[in-house]
Design a protein around this motif. Structure first.
Motif, PDB file in Angstrom:
ATOM      1  N   LEU A  87       0.460   7.040   1.196  1.00 38.66           N
ATOM      2  CA  LEU A  87       0.381   5.245   0.967  1.00 38.66           C
ATOM      3  C   LEU A  87      -0.285   4.681  -0.187  1.00 38.66           C
ATOM      4  O   LEU A  87      -0.354   3.385  -0.485  1.00 38.66           O
ATOM      5  CB  LEU A  87      -0.100   4.684   2.456  1.00 38.66           C
ATOM      6  N   GLU A  88      -1.544   5.155   0.072  1.00 37.39           N
ATOM      7  CA  GLU A  88      -2.479   4.858  -1.074  1.00 37.39           C
ATOM      8  C   GLU A  88      -1.798   5.034  -2.363  1.00 37.39           C
ATOM      9  O   GLU A  88      -1.602   4.290  -3.443  1.00 37.39           O
ATOM     10  CB  GLU A  88      -4.061   5.801  -1.407  1.00 37.39           C
ATOM     11  N   LEU A  89      -0.941   5.895  -3.039  1.00 39.32           N
ATOM     12  CA  LEU A  89      -0.249   6.319  -4.099  1.00 39.32           C
ATOM     13  C   LEU A  89       0.657   5.244  -4.379  1.00 39.32           C
ATOM     14  O   LEU A  89       0.953   4.830  -5.175  1.00 39.32           O
ATOM     15  CB  LEU A  89       0.104   7.748  -4.498  1.00 39.32           C
ATOM     16  N   THR A  90       1.140   4.683  -3.443  1.00 37.88           N
ATOM     17  CA  THR A  90       2.345   3.990  -3.095  1.00 37.88           C
ATOM     18  C   THR A  90       2.079   2.647  -3.287  1.00 37.88           C
ATOM     19  O   THR A  90       2.698   1.512  -4.348  1.00 37.88           O
ATOM     20  CB  THR A  90       3.023   3.632  -1.308  1.00 37.88           C
ATOM     21  N   GLN A  91       1.163   2.336  -2.878  1.00 37.25           N
ATOM     22  CA  GLN A  91       0.277   1.266  -3.597  1.00 37.25           C
ATOM     23  C   GLN A  91      -0.433   1.278  -4.455  1.00 37.25           C
ATOM     24  O   GLN A  91       0.647  -0.335  -5.411  1.00 37.25           O
ATOM     25  CB  GLN A  91      -1.208   0.992  -2.350  1.00 37.25           C
ATOM     26  N   GLU A  92      -0.529   2.131  -5.670  1.00 40.19           N
ATOM     27  CA  GLU A  92      -0.894   1.688  -6.772  1.00 40.19           C
ATOM     28  C   GLU A  92       0.032   1.988  -6.876  1.00 40.19           C
ATOM     29  O   GLU A  92       0.490   0.778  -8.301  1.00 40.19           O
ATOM     30  CB  GLU A  92      -1.375   3.445  -7.402  1.00 40.19           C
ATOM     31  N   ARG A  94       3.066   0.674  -6.501  1.00 35.93           N
ATOM     32  CA  ARG A  94       3.272  -0.961  -6.392  1.00 35.93           C
ATOM     33  C   ARG A  94       3.005  -1.851  -7.514  1.00 35.93           C
ATOM     34  O   ARG A  94       2.993  -2.706  -8.215  1.00 35.93           O
ATOM     35  CB  ARG A  94       3.463  -1.375  -5.217  1.00 35.93           C
ATOM     36  N   GLU A  95       1.297  -1.925  -7.361  1.00 35.38           N
ATOM     37  CA  GLU A  95       0.362  -2.295  -8.634  1.00 35.38           C
ATOM     38  C   GLU A  95       1.146  -2.443 -10.111  1.00 35.38           C
ATOM     39  O   GLU A  95       0.931  -3.321 -10.528  1.00 35.38           O
ATOM     40  CB  GLU A  95      -0.645  -1.914  -7.998  1.00 35.38           C
ATOM     41  N   ASN A  96       1.179  -1.062 -10.309  1.00 37.56           N
ATOM     42  CA  ASN A  96       1.783  -0.363 -11.781  1.00 37.56           C
ATOM     43  C   ASN A  96       2.707  -1.003 -11.649  1.00 37.56           C
ATOM     44  O   ASN A  96       2.686  -1.403 -12.868  1.00 37.56           O
ATOM     45  CB  ASN A  96       1.560   0.587 -11.451  1.00 37.56           C
ATOM     46  N   GLN A  97       4.051  -1.032 -10.605  1.00 38.06           N
ATOM     47  CA  GLN A  97       4.800  -1.751 -11.208  1.00 38.06           C
ATOM     48  C   GLN A  97       5.069  -2.829 -11.612  1.00 38.06           C
ATOM     49  O   GLN A  97       6.000  -3.330 -12.688  1.00 38.06           O
ATOM     50  CB  GLN A  97       6.044  -1.442  -9.713  1.00 38.06           C
ATOM     51  N   LEU A  98       3.992  -3.323 -11.173  1.00 33.60           N
ATOM     52  CA  LEU A  98       3.945  -5.491 -11.073  1.00 33.60           C
ATOM     53  C   LEU A  98       3.710  -5.015 -12.495  1.00 33.60           C
ATOM     54  O   LEU A  98       4.027  -6.576 -12.978  1.00 33.60           O
ATOM     55  CB  LEU A  98       3.287  -5.772 -10.274  1.00 33.60           C
ATOM     56  N   LEU A 100       3.936  -3.466 -14.821  1.00 28.86           N
ATOM     57  CA  LEU A 100       4.624  -3.190 -15.764  1.00 28.86           C
ATOM     58  C   LEU A 100       5.455  -4.005 -15.989  1.00 28.86           C
ATOM     59  O   LEU A 100       6.184  -4.856 -17.244  1.00 28.86           O
ATOM     60  CB  LEU A 100       5.375  -2.065 -15.213  1.00 28.86           C
ATOM     61  N   GLU A 101       6.241  -5.124 -14.840  1.00 33.16           N
ATOM     62  CA  GLU A 101       6.527  -5.882 -14.680  1.00 33.16           C
ATOM     63  C   GLU A 101       6.648  -6.841 -16.025  1.00 33.16           C
ATOM     64  O   GLU A 101       7.278  -7.252 -16.477  1.00 33.16           O
ATOM     65  CB  GLU A 101       7.412  -6.713 -13.478  1.00 33.16           C
ATOM     66  N   THR A 102       5.192  -7.519 -15.063  1.00 34.85           N
ATOM     67  CA  THR A 102       4.715  -8.287 -16.041  1.00 34.85           C
ATOM     68  C   THR A 102       4.730  -7.925 -17.848  1.00 34.85           C
ATOM     69  O   THR A 102       4.708  -9.418 -18.089  1.00 34.85           O
ATOM     70  CB  THR A 102       3.397  -8.680 -15.969  1.00 34.85           C
ATOM     71  N   ARG A 103       3.872  -7.011 -17.753  1.00 38.14           N
ATOM     72  CA  ARG A 103       4.246  -6.611 -19.296  1.00 38.14           C
ATOM     73  C   ARG A 103       5.119  -6.617 -20.123  1.00 38.14           C
ATOM     74  O   ARG A 103       5.702  -7.237 -21.050  1.00 38.14           O
ATOM     75  CB  ARG A 103       3.628  -5.161 -19.668  1.00 38.14           C
TER      76      ARG A 103
END
Length: 205
Positions: A87-92, A94-98, A100-103
């Motif tokens: 769950l923690e990795l999934t949240q991480e 998701r945050e990394n994906q956001l 990456l999308e922002t970048r």
């Protein structure tokens, strides 16, 4: 279980409460609790208990079975830890994906700006090449103009200088002197016209 030193306070209270419930409800119970062994390790036990009552309904004894479910419980605990980690990795992720999308959006904006700049630079290069070609053409025309002008000026000047020298020759007849003088005057008029034309070009007339 013979190695058991003590229950945790939570487990001790749990056992006591379940026994009281079993006697009050006169129903068998099943519970899972922990015991701490002498070596400080923890065992997980599954316990099934049932109470025996006399004719007046008072409890006389408690019977039951105890199973060591430590391996299953440890596996379950590891699965829970693994699930929590997932769950923690999934949240991480998701945050990394956001992030990456922002970048990625930022990089796309930069790429668009760079593309516009490259197009502008390309247009400037085209304009510079056109200006260079015009300047080179202007230089060629100026060179040709100066060469032609030099020829146009040199021709009457040669006439003036040449015939002026010849006019000073001795034993020159009046007719010859007049002829040379006419040529000098004609060449002078021609040179004056050329100079006037140059002045007109310079002043834009």
């Amino acid at each position: 279980v013979s190695q058991s030193r003590y229950h945790t306070s939570y487990d001790q209270k749990l056992i006591e409460r379940k026994i009281v419930e079993s006697m009050n409800q006169k129903q068998p119970i099943e519970l899972e609790h922990r015991v701490v062994l002498a070596d400080k390790s923890i065992k997980y036990l599954n316990q099934k208990l049932s109470s025996r009552f006399d004719e007046s309904g008072l409890p006389t004894k408690i019977m039951g079975t105890i199973f060591d479910v430590t391996p299953q419980r440890l596996i379950q605990n590891e699965l829970l830890k693994t699930n929590q980690k997932l769950l923690e990795l999934t949240q991480e992720l998701r945050e990394n994906q956001l992030t990456l999308e922002t970048r990625n959006n930022e990089y796309q904006a930069i790429n668009k700006a760079m593309k516009r700049n490259l197009e502008r630079i390309s247009q400037i290069n085209i304009e510079l090449n056109q200006a260079k070609e015009k300047a080179e053409e202007s230089n060629r025309l100026k060179t040709a103009f100066l060469q032609n002008l030099s020829h146009e000026v040199r021709t009457p000047m040669n006439g003036i200088v040449g015939f002026a020298s010849m006019s000073s020759l001795p034993n020159l007849t009046d007719d010859k002197r007049k002829y040379f003088t006419d040529i000098i005057v004609s060449s002078t008029d021609q040179l004056l016209n050329i100079i006037n034309d140059i002045l007109d070009i310079v002043t834009g007339k």
